[in-house]
Design an enzyme around this catalytic site. Structure first.
Site: not given
Ligand code: UD1
Length: 339
Positions: A124, A149, A153
């Site tokens: 990742s 997690y 990795k």
């Molecule tokens: C997340 C994990 C990362 C993991 C990856 C696997 C965290 C901090 N990071 O990445 O370690 O490898 O998933 O798929 O959890 N967002 C919203 N609303 C939501 C969910 C997310 O606004 O309900 C935003 C988040 O703030 C972020 C973006 O969407 O800016 C992407 O979030 P997400 O899909 O959870 O991925 P990552 O955080 O990049």
């Protein structure tokens, strides 16, 4: 000869199984169904028209894994078998370290017994930690992970690099995924998270089909053009094809090779919501909430190495990701049926 997909019943594993079958490889799936359903493997068979040997085993179970290797002629292992919920890993670190590390060590030990020397790992981009600059290049130093997690990795990458040093015939390709989303265009397989999705895309698709009332956007006050976080979203089918491209590379090279699988392009949270609404003709109600701890404003790949070494490039657009992800969720509003 066959490719073992450890954790092959999951979201990325099933899409990868389809692409390996389409490319003419024989695949064998091992999965304990902790976070997946056997139905997903049957759907892969439906898509490809191929019979897939499926072992419902935990790859931490050495005896069961030995039996699999004794019965099947495995020459490459693609390893997806791991727990992946960031928040849960903070609450249950020992479970994450035990499971994710044990699965990898057991696979490597049994591979050694059977003389199998090719390994493709589902790593990742989280291993970069908080980077000094963007985009992320593979030769940047790995950082401090913000949760167990991520550390699993990081540690598994280290285990694989050390294995390659000890055995000059061993080949390991460490694929650092950015943000895989979307689904196979058939709508038969897709992401089916348990409980409330942690990641943005399955949350959006569940809002789109009415399973959840609204999305919370985690912060709109970041230093980005529209104030929301930017990520490198990659279509899961493109990601799957990256694994297929990694196998001939692993066959022709020894040692460990780190490769980003991303598009090289960043998309903000507001942009993904807008694309989803436009492509699918649906409204995604949302509210702005506080920032989520640990989120970085901007995170995307430099994807040149994958093009150079694997001849692979992501081809699908954000519109494709939104369309295909919505099709899967519409056809399977509650995910896969119980086995
Ligand atoms: C997340 C994990 C990362 C993991 C990856 C696997 C965290 C901090 N990071 O990445 O370690 O490898 O998933 O798929 O959890 N967002 C919203 N609303 C939501 C969910 C997310 O606004 O309900 C935003 C988040 O703030 C972020 C973006 O969407 O800016 C992407 O979030 P997400 O899909 O959870 O991925 P990552 O955080 O990049």
């Amino acid at each position: 000869m066959a490719i073992l997909l450890a954790g092959g019943a999951g979201y990325i594993g099933t899409h990868t199984a389809v692409e390996f079958c389409n490319a003419g490889y024989d695949v064998v799936v091992a999965d304990n169904l902790y976070n997946s359903k056997a139905e997903a493997v049957r759907r892969v068979e439906k898509i490809t028209g191929k019979m897939i040997p499926f072992y419902r085993i935990d790859v931490c179970d050495k005896e069961a894994l030995r039996r699999l290797f004794a019965e099947q002629n495995i020459d490459t292992v693609v390893h997806f078998a791991g727990m992946k919920a960031v928040g849960e890993s903070v609450a249950k670190p020992l479970m994450y370290y035990r499971n994710n590390l044990d699965a990898t060590l057991t696979l490597l030990e049994v591979m050694k017994e059977y003389g199998c020397k090719r390994f493709v790992f589902s790593s990742s981009a989280t291993v970069y930690g908080e980077p000094e600059s963007i985009p992320l290049y593979e030769n940047m130093r790995r950082g401090e992970c913000s949760n167990p997690y991520g550390w699993t990795k990081w540690m598994i990458e280290q285990i694989l690099m050390d294995t390659c040093v000890a055995d000059p015939d061993f080949s390991a390709v460490l694929l650092r995924y950015f943000n895989p989303i979307g689904a196979h265009e058939s709508g038969l397989i897709g992401e089916d998270p348990q409980g409330v999705p942690n990641n943005i895309f399955p949350f959006i698709t569940q809002v789109a089909v009415g399973r959840r009332p609204l999305l919370t956007v985690f912060g709109d006050d970041y230093e980005t053009p529209d104030g929301t976080c930017i990520r490198d979203y990659i279509h899961v089918v493109d990601l799957a094809k990256g694994h297929v491209a990694a196998v001939p590379y692993a066959t022709g090279h020894t040692g460990s090779t780190v490769i980003n699988l991303g598009t090289g392009k960043g998309t903000s949270v507001f942009e993904i919501i807008q694309a989803f609404e436009r492509v699918n003709g649906v409204k995604i109600p949302f509210e702005i909430g506080p920032r989520r701890a640990g989120d970085l404003p901007e995170f995307y790949a430099n994807a040149d190495r994958a093009a150079e070494l694997l001849g692979w490039k992501a081809e699908r657009t954000m519109d494709d990701m939104c369309r295909d992800g919505f099709r899967w969720q519409t056809m399977n509003p509650m995910g896969y049926p119980e086995d």
